[in-house]
Design an enzyme around this catalytic site. Structure first.
Site, PDB file in Angstrom:
ATOM      1  N   HIS A  56       0.845  -1.201   0.000  1.00  0.00           N
ATOM      2  CA  HIS A  56       0.000   0.000   0.000  1.00  0.00           C
ATOM      3  C   HIS A  56       0.871   1.239   0.000  1.00  0.00           C
ATOM      4  O   HIS A  56       1.555   1.548   0.982  1.00  0.00           O
ATOM      5  CB  HIS A  56      -0.916   0.013   1.230  1.00  0.00           C
ATOM      6  CG  HIS A  56      -1.931   1.110   1.206  1.00  0.00           C
ATOM      7  ND1 HIS A  56      -3.251   0.900   0.895  1.00  0.00           N
ATOM      8  CD2 HIS A  56      -1.814   2.447   1.438  1.00  0.00           C
ATOM      9  CE1 HIS A  56      -3.913   2.047   0.943  1.00  0.00           C
ATOM     10  NE2 HIS A  56      -3.054   3.003   1.272  1.00  0.00           N
ATOM     11  N   HIS A  58       1.398   5.458  -2.081  1.00  0.00           N
ATOM     12  CA  HIS A  58       0.875   6.519  -2.944  1.00  0.00           C
ATOM     13  C   HIS A  58       2.054   7.173  -3.657  1.00  0.00           C
ATOM     14  O   HIS A  58       2.589   8.186  -3.203  1.00  0.00           O
ATOM     15  CB  HIS A  58       0.096   7.542  -2.116  1.00  0.00           C
ATOM     16  CG  HIS A  58      -1.182   7.008  -1.567  1.00  0.00           C
ATOM     17  ND1 HIS A  58      -2.392   7.168  -2.202  1.00  0.00           N
ATOM     18  CD2 HIS A  58      -1.437   6.289  -0.440  1.00  0.00           C
ATOM     19  CE1 HIS A  58      -3.347   6.582  -1.495  1.00  0.00           C
ATOM     20  NE2 HIS A  58      -2.786   6.036  -0.419  1.00  0.00           N
ATOM     21  N   GLN A 151      -9.638   9.411  -4.881  1.00  0.00           N
ATOM     22  CA  GLN A 151      -9.320  10.080  -3.617  1.00  0.00           C
ATOM     23  C   GLN A 151     -10.480  10.913  -3.083  1.00  0.00           C
ATOM     24  O   GLN A 151     -10.707  10.981  -1.873  1.00  0.00           O
ATOM     25  CB  GLN A 151      -8.094  10.985  -3.808  1.00  0.00           C
ATOM     26  CG  GLN A 151      -7.740  11.864  -2.632  1.00  0.00           C
ATOM     27  CD  GLN A 151      -7.164  11.098  -1.467  1.00  0.00           C
ATOM     28  OE1 GLN A 151      -6.003  10.719  -1.484  1.00  0.00           O
ATOM     29  NE2 GLN A 151      -7.971  10.850  -0.441  1.00  0.00           N
ATOM     30  N   HIS A 209      -9.370   1.701   0.211  1.00  0.00           N
ATOM     31  CA  HIS A 209      -9.201   2.398   1.479  1.00  0.00           C
ATOM     32  C   HIS A 209     -10.533   2.226   2.220  1.00  0.00           C
ATOM     33  O   HIS A 209     -11.575   2.682   1.744  1.00  0.00           O
ATOM     34  CB  HIS A 209      -8.958   3.877   1.248  1.00  0.00           C
ATOM     35  CG  HIS A 209      -7.586   4.212   0.742  1.00  0.00           C
ATOM     36  ND1 HIS A 209      -7.075   3.709  -0.438  1.00  0.00           N
ATOM     37  CD2 HIS A 209      -6.621   5.040   1.254  1.00  0.00           C
ATOM     38  CE1 HIS A 209      -5.868   4.196  -0.623  1.00  0.00           C
ATOM     39  NE2 HIS A 209      -5.559   5.003   0.387  1.00  0.00           N
ATOM     40  N   GLU A 212     -10.847   4.277   7.112  1.00  0.00           N
ATOM     41  CA  GLU A 212      -9.685   4.984   7.663  1.00  0.00           C
ATOM     42  C   GLU A 212     -10.217   6.127   8.517  1.00  0.00           C
ATOM     43  O   GLU A 212     -10.205   7.297   8.146  1.00  0.00           O
ATOM     44  CB  GLU A 212      -8.786   5.497   6.537  1.00  0.00           C
ATOM     45  CG  GLU A 212      -7.467   6.054   7.050  1.00  0.00           C
ATOM     46  CD  GLU A 212      -6.579   6.588   5.941  1.00  0.00           C
ATOM     47  OE1 GLU A 212      -5.466   7.035   6.261  1.00  0.00           O
ATOM     48  OE2 GLU A 212      -6.993   6.584   4.766  1.00  0.00           O
ATOM     49  N   ASP A 308       2.615   3.299   2.811  1.00  0.00           N
ATOM     50  CA  ASP A 308       1.560   4.295   2.578  1.00  0.00           C
ATOM     51  C   ASP A 308       2.111   5.602   2.043  1.00  0.00           C
ATOM     52  O   ASP A 308       1.779   6.024   0.936  1.00  0.00           O
ATOM     53  CB  ASP A 308       0.744   4.518   3.851  1.00  0.00           C
ATOM     54  CG  ASP A 308      -0.607   5.188   3.586  1.00  0.00           C
ATOM     55  OD1 ASP A 308      -0.968   5.348   2.412  1.00  0.00           O
ATOM     56  OD2 ASP A 308      -1.301   5.526   4.561  1.00  0.00           O
ATOM     57  N   TRP A 314       0.740  13.975   3.740  1.00  0.00           N
ATOM     58  CA  TRP A 314       0.264  13.304   4.944  1.00  0.00           C
ATOM     59  C   TRP A 314       1.385  12.933   5.914  1.00  0.00           C
ATOM     60  O   TRP A 314       1.137  12.702   7.087  1.00  0.00           O
ATOM     61  CB  TRP A 314      -0.493  12.038   4.561  1.00  0.00           C
ATOM     62  CG  TRP A 314      -1.762  12.324   3.816  1.00  0.00           C
ATOM     63  CD1 TRP A 314      -2.999  12.573   4.340  1.00  0.00           C
ATOM     64  CD2 TRP A 314      -1.908  12.426   2.393  1.00  0.00           C
ATOM     65  NE1 TRP A 314      -3.908  12.805   3.337  1.00  0.00           N
ATOM     66  CE2 TRP A 314      -3.274  12.727   2.131  1.00  0.00           C
ATOM     67  CE3 TRP A 314      -1.042  12.276   1.310  1.00  0.00           C
ATOM     68  CZ2 TRP A 314      -3.766  12.883   0.836  1.00  0.00           C
ATOM     69  CZ3 TRP A 314      -1.528  12.452   0.024  1.00  0.00           C
ATOM     70  CH2 TRP A 314      -2.876  12.751  -0.200  1.00  0.00           C
TER      71      TRP A 314
END
Length: 424
Positions: A56, A58, A151, A209, A212, A308, A314
């Site tokens: 996982h 991005h 997203q 996802h 979360e 991630d 983030w």
């Protein structure tokens, strides 16, 4: 033989093992193999393992930290808003350059397979085009699997479902979703149904996802498990994050875990990010945020760890080191028994390889000769030391090399030079 690795320790506990490699694949595995190689490497008892796998990530956002500004609150929602600000400024060349730089980091750390979610809510699909280009460029040394990720919500964002279908037609591999970010719980459930049915029709895998959130009533994983079983998609569906499970009632979880197992749904926790972004509204006691990893493993659910984020809206840290991810995971989940720690190592190697459906992964005759020689003697020691990657092999060829972790001591009453392997 092209190459023979001698005197290796393997993740399953076998020691003094030789691995013979021919034509980019493993030809034989066993003690004292009666073969010779054009090249021979003495592992000297060090751990030889298949490469790390990140289930996982991005990659479209990686290394964009500070663009267009820093996430001041450090929260998930500000990160999403910040990414929304950045998207209109993205260029394909910059996306490709950052992703290629990250792939170089990954290979140096023995990370040779990544499942990356790519945002499809920008109708230009710049990120999709960029990562498809990156996938082609890195194919000789890294397997990059792409997830079409809405997203901003497949229903909440205008045109997102059409964009997702276009991304799949362009060559993206997996159908993604984000049901907890839809406007209502009902819309979230509907998004799961629509996306699972679309994936089923196309014969694709699903990785959403899911939940979360700190909200214990965010229960879209239940809906995902239902549709996985209803559509006969066992083994092709994954729920990522699942952080709401951390806050759920224990009785409800006792019902939920068997449903997930029966539906053949895998789980991916992201220790570094889950404990950073979750529980931001808590004072004390403060929740850890990561999902129930040991309980899911005990229930027979495959659980992998993902990185991630690395230096993006983030998360301001990270280096592509999956041993760091697993090291944090075992601490947060309090998985400090010997078998539990070994399971954490598997959560960044064998388990995500199965979830991604990687062909030829492992240490057995016929498998690809994609191997790491780590500066340690066991999987637990690898986690304890965050062991140096002495050698990284792709299809039997060395693609990265690092020195052993050695120190030279000068102690009173001792010889002037004492070399030792750190912690060994």
């Amino acid at each position: 033989m092209d190459l023979v690795i001698r005197n290796a320790s393997l993740p399953d506990g076998r020691r003094a093992i030789d691995i013979a490699i021919e034509g980019g694949r493993i030809a034989a595995v066993g003690p004292a193999l009666p073969v010779t190689g054009a090249q021979e490497i003495d592992a000297a008892g060090d751990l030889v393992t298949p490469p790390f796998v990140d289930a996982h990530f991005h990659m479209d956002a990686t290394l964009s930290y500070g663009l267009p500004r820093v996430n001041a609150s450090g929260t998930l929602l500000e990160g999403i808003a910040l990414w929304g600000e950045l998207k209109p400024q993205l260029t394909q060349d910059a996306l490709v350059a950052r992703a290629l730089q990250y792939c170089d980091w990954a290979v140096a750390r023995g990370l040779l397979a990544i499942r990356s979610h790519v945002d499809i809510c920008d109708p230009r699909l710049l990120a999709v085009e960029a990562l498809l280009d990156v996938k082609r460029q890195v194919a000789p040394y890294l397997d990059l699997q792409l997830v079409a990720f809405p997203q901003d919500g497949i229903l909440r964002s205008a045109g997102a479902f059409d964009n997702l279908k276009r991304a799949i037609a362009m060559g993206v591999d997996v159908v993604g979703g984000i049901p907890h970010f839809e406007r209502t719980m009902a819309d979230g459930a509907e998004s799961v149904r629509l996306l699972c049915e679309f994936a089923c029709e196309r014969g694709l895998m699903v990785d959403m996802h899911c939940d979360e959130s700190d909200d214990p009533l965010s229960r879209h994983i239940e809906t995902l498990a239902f549709h996985s079983q209803r559509l006969g998609m066992q083994g092709r569906v994954t729920g990522s994050h699942l952080t709401s499970m951390h806050s759920m009632d224990n009785y409800y979880v006792s019902k939920l875990l068997p449903l997930i197992r029966e539906a053949g749904v895998a789980a991916i926790a992201n220790p570094l990010i889950n404990i950073t972004l979750q529980a931001r509204h808590d004072t004390y006691p403060k929740r850890r945020g990561m999902t129930r990893v040991p309980e899911m493993l005990a229930a027979g659910i495959p659980v992998a760890f993902g990185h991630d984020c690395v230096m993006d809206p983030w998360y301001s840290l990270g280096s592509g080191d999956m041993l760091e991810v697993a090291h944090m995971g075992l601490h947060v989940a309090q998985m400090t028994g010997q078998q539990a720690m070994h399971d954490c190592f598997l959560a960044v190697t064998e388990t995500p390889a199965r979830i991604l459906g990687l062909d030829g992964y492992g240490i057995a005759p016929g498998c690809h000769a994609d191997l790491l020689i780590l500066d340690c003697g066991s999987t637990v020691e690898a986690l304890r030391l965050r062991a140096a990657r002495r050698l990284v092999l792709r299809r039997g060829k060395v693609v990265s090399e690092a020195p052993r972790a050695q120190s030279r001591l000068h102690l009173p009453g001792r010889p002037d030079s004492v070399n030792f392997r750190l912690g060994r």
